[in-house]
Design a protein around this motif. Sequence first.
Motif, short mmCIF file in Angstrom:
data_model
loop_
_atom_site.label_atom_id
_atom_site.label_comp_id
_atom_site.label_asym_id
_atom_site.label_seq_id
_atom_site.Cartn_x
_atom_site.Cartn_y
_atom_site.Cartn_z
N ASN A 1 6.53 13.65 48.50
CA ASN A 1 7.68 12.78 48.32
C ASN A 1 9.00 13.54 48.22
O ASN A 1 10.06 12.94 48.31
N ASN A 2 8.93 14.83 48.01
CA ASN A 2 10.12 15.67 47.96
C ASN A 2 10.15 16.62 49.15
O ASN A 2 10.46 17.81 49.03
N HIS A 3 9.87 16.06 50.32
CA HIS A 3 9.80 16.84 51.56
C HIS A 3 11.13 17.48 51.92
O HIS A 3 11.18 18.43 52.69
N GLN A 4 12.24 16.98 51.35
CA GLN A 4 13.52 17.59 51.63
C GLN A 4 13.63 18.97 50.97
O GLN A 4 14.45 19.79 51.37
N VAL A 5 12.79 19.23 49.96
CA VAL A 5 12.81 20.51 49.24
C VAL A 5 11.60 21.36 49.58
O VAL A 5 11.72 22.56 49.78
N PHE A 6 10.42 20.74 49.66
CA PHE A 6 9.18 21.48 49.85
C PHE A 6 8.54 21.17 51.19
O PHE A 6 8.62 20.06 51.70
N ARG A 7 7.87 22.18 51.73
CA ARG A 7 7.06 22.03 52.94
C ARG A 7 5.67 22.52 52.58
O ARG A 7 5.51 23.64 52.08
N VAL A 8 4.66 21.65 52.77
CA VAL A 8 3.28 22.05 52.51
C VAL A 8 2.60 22.16 53.87
O VAL A 8 2.56 21.21 54.64
N GLU A 9 2.11 23.34 54.15
CA GLU A 9 1.49 23.61 55.44
C GLU A 9 0.28 24.51 55.22
O GLU A 9 0.40 25.55 54.57
N GLY A 10 -0.87 24.08 55.72
CA GLY A 10 -2.09 24.87 55.56
C GLY A 10 -2.46 25.09 54.11
O GLY A 10 -2.98 26.14 53.76
N GLY A 11 -2.15 24.10 53.25
CA GLY A 11 -2.49 24.20 51.83
C GLY A 11 -1.57 25.11 51.04
O GLY A 11 -1.81 25.39 49.88
N ARG A 12 -0.47 25.56 51.67
CA ARG A 12 0.50 26.44 51.00
C ARG A 12 1.83 25.72 50.85
O ARG A 12 2.26 24.99 51.73
N VAL A 13 2.49 25.95 49.72
CA VAL A 13 3.77 25.31 49.40
C VAL A 13 4.89 26.32 49.69
O VAL A 13 4.85 27.45 49.19
N HIS A 14 5.85 25.89 50.48
CA HIS A 14 7.01 26.70 50.85
C HIS A 14 8.27 25.94 50.44
O HIS A 14 8.28 24.71 50.45
N ILE A 15 9.33 26.67 50.13
CA ILE A 15 10.64 26.02 50.00
C ILE A 15 11.14 25.78 51.41
O ILE A 15 11.08 26.67 52.26
N ARG A 16 11.60 24.58 51.68
CA ARG A 16 12.06 24.23 53.02
C ARG A 16 13.39 24.93 53.33
O ARG A 16 14.26 25.01 52.48
N ASP A 17 13.49 25.42 54.52
CA ASP A 17 14.74 26.01 55.01
C ASP A 17 15.22 25.13 56.16
O ASP A 17 14.65 25.15 57.24
N TRP A 18 16.24 24.32 55.89
CA TRP A 18 16.71 23.34 56.87
C TRP A 18 17.34 23.96 58.10
O TRP A 18 17.58 23.27 59.09
N ARG A 19 17.59 25.25 58.08
CA ARG A 19 18.10 25.91 59.29
C ARG A 19 16.98 26.04 60.32
O ARG A 19 17.24 26.13 61.50
N ASP A 20 15.74 26.04 59.85
CA ASP A 20 14.58 26.20 60.72
C ASP A 20 14.07 24.82 61.10
O ASP A 20 13.18 24.27 60.46
N ARG A 21 14.62 24.23 62.14
CA ARG A 21 14.26 22.87 62.56
C ARG A 21 12.84 22.79 63.11
O ARG A 21 12.28 21.72 63.23
N LYS A 22 12.25 23.92 63.46
CA LYS A 22 10.90 23.93 64.03
C LYS A 22 9.88 24.37 63.00
O LYS A 22 8.84 24.91 63.33
N SER A 23 10.16 24.11 61.70
CA SER A 23 9.28 24.61 60.64
C SER A 23 7.90 23.97 60.65
O SER A 23 6.96 24.52 60.15
N SER A 24 7.79 22.76 61.20
CA SER A 24 6.47 22.17 61.38
C SER A 24 6.53 21.09 62.45
O SER A 24 7.59 20.56 62.74
N ARG A 25 5.41 20.78 63.03
CA ARG A 25 5.36 19.77 64.10
C ARG A 25 5.78 18.41 63.58
O ARG A 25 6.39 17.64 64.29
N ALA A 26 5.47 18.10 62.31
CA ALA A 26 5.83 16.80 61.76
C ALA A 26 7.34 16.61 61.74
O ALA A 26 7.83 15.51 61.95
N ASP A 27 8.10 17.69 61.49
CA ASP A 27 9.55 17.58 61.44
C ASP A 27 10.14 17.19 62.78
O ASP A 27 11.16 16.52 62.85
N THR A 28 9.51 17.60 63.88
CA THR A 28 10.05 17.29 65.19
C THR A 28 9.88 15.81 65.53
O THR A 28 10.55 15.30 66.40
#
Length: 129
Positions: free
Chosen positions: A46-73
């Motif tokens: 629910n806080n996807h604007q801050v966190f990105r969970v990918e492969g069971g790992r939690v990352h802080i989202r970097d909005w400069r990286d528009r290709k950070s995951s397929r779901a974002d596209t």
Amino acid sequence: MDDGGSSSEWNRGGSLSVSEVAGLLEQETLQLLKKECGGLQTLLKNNHQVFRVEGGRVHIRDWRDRKSSRADTKRKPVAPGALKTRPCWFYDHHPQRCPLQAEHCAFAHGPDDLRPSTKPRKKIKNDAL
């Protein structure tokens, strides 16, 4: 202070597994999260604007990286009425503030940048009627 840094300057941090994040929280906090919002994973989702969970790992989202995951596209662009209607978490909480310049961030960088929402309010159903 600069309103955003270059990619080499802004610290996006590392990542932790979801279980490592859970291990950092007290059992009472985890139970409260479960009761209030469905648990830690739901909170992160629910806080996807801050966190990105990918492969069971939690990352802080970097909005400069528009290709950070397929779901974002697949995401729809932000509706114009929703721009700058909520504070930018990174601007308010990250030691280096938001990595985006204010004009490129969908969230408000400070109170002067905050706008009222033009989205219509959701109607609340009244089950008693």
